[in-house]
Enzyme design. Structure first.
Site, PDB file in Angstrom:
ATOM      1  N   TYR A  58       0.591  -1.164  -0.146  1.00 51.64           N
ATOM      2  CA  TYR A  58       0.147   0.125  -0.083  1.00 51.64           C
ATOM      3  C   TYR A  58       0.729   1.061   0.180  1.00 51.64           C
ATOM      4  CZ  TYR A  58      -4.231  -2.936   1.117  1.00 51.64           C
ATOM      5  OH  TYR A  58      -5.154  -4.280   0.993  1.00 51.64           O
ATOM      6  N   SER A 212     -13.586  -2.591  -0.196  1.00 48.49           N
ATOM      7  CA  SER A 212     -14.088  -1.830  -0.888  1.00 48.49           C
ATOM      8  C   SER A 212     -15.966  -1.723  -0.899  1.00 48.49           C
ATOM      9  CB  SER A 212     -13.889  -2.246  -3.489  1.00 48.49           C
ATOM     10  OG  SER A 212     -14.596  -1.187  -3.472  1.00 48.49           O
ATOM     11  N   PRO A 213     -16.244  -2.481   0.620  1.00 44.13           N
ATOM     12  CA  PRO A 213     -17.444  -2.177   0.742  1.00 44.13           C
ATOM     13  C   PRO A 213     -18.511  -1.376  -0.113  1.00 44.13           C
ATOM     14  CG  PRO A 213     -16.476  -1.862   2.671  1.00 44.13           C
ATOM     15  CD  PRO A 213     -15.434  -1.632   1.891  1.00 44.13           C
ATOM     16  N   GLY A 216     -15.937   1.388  -4.160  1.00 39.90           N
ATOM     17  CA  GLY A 216     -14.928   1.761  -4.353  1.00 39.90           C
ATOM     18  C   GLY A 216     -15.944   3.570  -4.360  1.00 39.90           C
ATOM     19  N   GLY A 217     -16.075   3.589  -3.184  1.00 43.80           N
ATOM     20  CA  GLY A 217     -17.126   5.204  -3.569  1.00 43.80           C
ATOM     21  C   GLY A 217     -18.499   5.594  -4.324  1.00 43.80           C
ATOM     22  N   PHE A 220     -21.195   6.964  -4.038  1.00 43.14           N
ATOM     23  CA  PHE A 220     -21.314   8.164  -3.384  1.00 43.14           C
ATOM     24  C   PHE A 220     -21.550   9.340  -4.231  1.00 43.14           C
ATOM     25  CE2 PHE A 220     -18.976   6.674   0.935  1.00 43.14           C
ATOM     26  CZ  PHE A 220     -20.189   7.076   1.078  1.00 43.14           C
TER      27      PHE A 220
END
Length: 301
Positions: A58, A212-213, A216-217, A220
């Site tokens: 990461y 990634s619940p 990936g956004g 929103f």
């Protein structure tokens, strides 16, 4: 209401039911100073989130070190948190011309010791093999798991992104139970419900960790027709409960009997706070299926 703990009974070990992920730590618009990272760690702890999900790669192999520098500023936090990290992926760069996987005993030992050094901790609570390696020798891997556990460097080992057959193959060589299988799962990627991944978790009495619940956004900022249909359904339910869309989504994960553990990927402390309140809005079975139907664009068979 604080985020509860969930027990992994075969390991006699607890982690928080929501985990904070370090994947995007280096992308924080507010910076990566020890002070900023400590702010997020302390926000998590105040909400009952005491488990942090890392991987050696990461932030181009830098996020563990950034986190470790923050812990060095406030060493008392080390006894309050649990650290999960992952290993096995090698990315292209000065050392290697091509991305590949390395699950040799030499690399696993090297990676574990590097993570300990970068995080500035004495042990790792859980280490996961990040991706299934076609060249993985399960018996060699089981041996190095045993040695590193005996040396007190790692408490538990598990896997990430493994298929049921890959999980079964490694478990057949390893005498202790694998801790978890960390997999991608969200309303736009529901395969683990139907490909045996979650069935296997129930069989082995382990709790899958979910990366990634929020897709990936995408919840929103929905763009496709499918995404907008899902968000519309989430808004409808959120209005009924007088809460936010993300709280309904995180509550959706809590219905599954395998005890799914979502990993939060946000750098915004306010979104961490919002997610932690999902336990106040339990969903009915009908609501759960209505979200699944909206996301998949079809009824269950």
């Amino acid at each position: 209401m604080k985020v509860p703990q969930i027990e992994f009974p075969k390991h006699k070990f607890f982690i928080s039911r929501l985990v904070y992920g370090i994947w995007r730590l280096h992308e924080d618009k507010e910076g990566t100073s020890p002070e900023r990272i400590l702010e997020k760690i302390e926000t998590c702890l105040s909400l009952g989130i005491d488990t942090f999900d890392h991987a050696d790669i990461y932030g181009n192999f830098e996020n563990e070190e950034l986190f470790g520098r923050a812990l060095a500023k406030l060493p008392s936090l080390k006894s309050k948190i649990k650290i999960i990290t992952k290993t096995g992926i090698q990315i292209p760069g000065s050392k290697f011309p091509a991305k590949h996987y390395n699950t040799s005993k030499e690399h696993i030992r090297y990676s574990v010791e590097r993570s300990l050094r970068k995080l500035q901790v004495d042990k790792l609570d859980v280490v996961l093999i990040h991706r299934p390696d076609p060249l993985m020798d399960p018996y060699e891997l089981a041996d190095v798991f045993e040695v590193l556990t005996r040396e007190g460097k790692v408490n538990h080992f598990g896997v990430s992104n493994f298929t049921p057959s890959q999980f079964r193959m490694l478990q057949s060589a390893y005498q202790k139970p694998l801790f978890t299988n960390q997999v991608e799962f969200h309303p736009f990627h529901t395969e683990p419900l139907f490909d045996g991944t979650f069935d296997q978790a129930l069989e082995h009495k382990i709790h899958p960790m979910i990366w990634s619940p929020t897709g990936g956004g995408r919840i929103f900022s929905p763009k496709s027709e499918r995404e907008m249909a899902l968000v519309s359904k989430l808004k409808e339910i959120a209005t009924r409960y007088e809460c936010s869309v993300d709280q309904i989504l995180y509550s959706w994960f809590l219905n599954h009997p395998a005890g799914l553990v979502p990993i939060l990927g946000t750098n915004d402390p306010n979104r961490i706070q919002s997610a932690a309140e999902c336990f106040s809005y339990p969903l009915t079975r009908v609501e759960w299926f209505s979200i699944l139907e909206a996301a998949r664009g079809k009824e269950v068979a």
